[in-house]
Design an enzyme around this catalytic site. Structure first.
Site, mmCIF file in Angstrom:
data_model
loop_
_atom_site.group_PDB
_atom_site.id
_atom_site.type_symbol
_atom_site.label_atom_id
_atom_site.label_comp_id
_atom_site.label_asym_id
_atom_site.label_seq_id
_atom_site.Cartn_x
_atom_site.Cartn_y
_atom_site.Cartn_z
ATOM 1 N N HIS A 243 0.858 -1.186 0.135
ATOM 2 C CA HIS A 243 0.150 -0.044 -0.029
ATOM 3 C C HIS A 243 1.113 1.061 -0.069
ATOM 4 O O HIS A 243 2.102 1.106 0.187
ATOM 5 C CB HIS A 243 -0.811 0.047 1.301
ATOM 6 C CG HIS A 243 0.053 -0.004 2.630
ATOM 7 N ND1 HIS A 243 0.652 -0.879 2.998
ATOM 8 C CD2 HIS A 243 0.182 1.129 3.245
ATOM 9 C CE1 HIS A 243 1.145 -0.407 4.172
ATOM 10 N NE2 HIS A 243 0.835 0.781 4.177
ATOM 11 N N ASP A 245 0.945 5.078 1.886
ATOM 12 C CA ASP A 245 0.425 5.810 2.963
ATOM 13 C C ASP A 245 -0.569 6.969 2.538
ATOM 14 O O ASP A 245 -0.044 7.734 1.618
ATOM 15 C CB ASP A 245 1.253 6.298 4.037
ATOM 16 C CG ASP A 245 1.944 5.255 4.775
ATOM 17 O OD1 ASP A 245 1.463 4.233 4.568
ATOM 18 O OD2 ASP A 245 3.024 5.519 5.653
ATOM 19 N N HIS A 299 4.783 0.011 -0.133
ATOM 20 C CA HIS A 299 5.552 -0.675 0.608
ATOM 21 C C HIS A 299 4.556 -1.712 1.548
ATOM 22 O O HIS A 299 3.540 -1.759 1.453
ATOM 23 C CB HIS A 299 6.158 0.197 1.864
ATOM 24 C CG HIS A 299 5.159 1.108 2.478
ATOM 25 N ND1 HIS A 299 4.795 2.387 1.846
ATOM 26 C CD2 HIS A 299 4.774 1.039 3.798
ATOM 27 C CE1 HIS A 299 3.738 2.862 2.707
ATOM 28 N NE2 HIS A 299 3.986 2.131 3.814
#
Length: 364
Positions: A243, A245, A299
């Site tokens: 995903h 952030d 990440h």
């Protein structure tokens, strides 16, 4: 890492906890935790991967001279931070101004909470269905693929002080509240320093990005302590799925057990464990405001069969509805048109969740 909106709820049952599963002595993991084949690329022994010096490495940025009176020295430090934000969107920060002692207190307090019997932790259980997102939880299968992640967590708002709900903060250990509150305050000051440099890097006034993400009054710091139990089949599972952030910035402390991987130039790169560092991610919010000049990197969190990994992620998030996020006029030109449509922070989160569920349906 996730925002408050993608923290998932938990059922009341102790059996829903990954920690319960991990300590039950199972040799194989339930099918809900087995990731699809395409997600299992480059999942190997995380300890070996962390030792490897081959290929690109996440940059380490020394902030010692970020406010130096020597202009040349100061500019060199700021240029390195900016370059890492442009090239990677993630970095290890060292000499960041937060004491080793305070970071140790935060780690000790979080670990002591997770060392409590599950029954005691359940007193702090969250309940997404009733809108209670803060507290102790585990991911429920709320996505189209029905996949689960190998982690439990504790999630709460830690700054500004007047927006905290101390009634859900752990009463045990005794130092939890004080250490966490002090750490949040110091991180907030660090966020201001970083946002200043990033503003100047875009040719803006130094206070501009901070103002655009809510300023001292409205920028929220949400802490998520991620607890990744040992996993009997780490090659099949993920602690946190891939995903980016949604935050403006995210700051991560960890217990020196490797697990963070970044998708850089088409390959998964394992982050090193750098002593006394804080990992910082540029989030989607800053990527949008900068019109993609600063990167929000994909990440994921890995697990292993030897050591429990704990990380303390603090997401600096703009208010949900008050601000329209879109590329700032100064970042846009005829040759660089806006690459993101205007959305509130809440709409951005919803858009990401919708897109993710559509992809999952297509992959079924």
């Amino acid at each position: 890492m996730v925002s408050s909106d993608s923290v998932d709820s938990s059922s009341d049952s102790v059996n829903s906890r990954v920690e319960t599963l991990a300590s039950s002595g199972i040799a194989t993991i339930p099918k809900e935790y087995i990731r699809p084949k395409e997600e299992l690329v480059n999942i190997g022994d995380i300890f070996e991967q962390e030792k490897s010096t081959d290929g690109p490495q996440v940059p380490t940025i020394d902030l010692k001279e970020i406010d130096s009176e020597n202009e040349k020295v100061r500019e060199r430090c700021r240029e390195e931070l900016k370059k890492a934000a442009v090239d990677w969107g993630v970095m290890h920060l060292v000499n960041h101004g937060i004491s080793d002692e305070l970071m140790d207190r935060v780690r000790k307090a979080g670990k002591a909470f997770f060392d409590l019997p599950i029954e005691q932790k359940e007193k702090y259980a969250n309940d997404q269905a009733s809108g209670k997102i803060q507290g102790y939880g585990s991911k429920l299968a709320n996505n189209a693929s029905g996949q689960l992640e190998w982690e439990d967590y504790f999630f709460h708002l830690v700054y500004p002080e007047d927006k905290r709900d101390l009634s859900i903060w752990p009463q045990t250990p005794a130092d939890y509240n004080e250490a966490t509150a002090e750490y949040a305050k110091e991180l907030r000051a660090l966020a201001t320093k970083v946002l200043r440099v990033l503003s100047l890097g875009l040719g803006l006034e130094e206070g501009r990005l901070e103002k655009e993400v809510g300023g001292l009054e409205e920028l929220l710091l949400q802490m998520k302590i991620n607890y990744y139990p040992v996993c009997p089949q780490p090659e099949l599972a993920l602690g946190v799925e891939a995903h980016t952030d949604v935050s403006a910035l995210s700051f991560i402390l960890h217990n020196m057990v490797p697990g963070l991987q970044l998708f850089y130039e088409g390959k998964w790169v394992t982050a090193k464990c750098v002593p006394n560092s804080i990992v910082m991610h540029i989030g989607d919010t800053i990527e949008i405001l900068s019109n993609g000049k600063y990167k929000s990197i994909l990440h994921r969190g890995m697990v292993n069969k030897e050591k429990v990994r704990i990380s303390w992620a603090v997401f600096c998030e703009p208010p949900k509805e008050k601000i329209i996020l879109k590329p700032l006029p100064e970042t846009v030109s005829e040759t660089e048109p806006p690459i993101f449509p205007p959305r509130t922070f809440a709409e951005h989160i919803q858009h990401k969740l919708f897109r993710k569920s559509q992809e999952a349906l297509l992959n079924k």
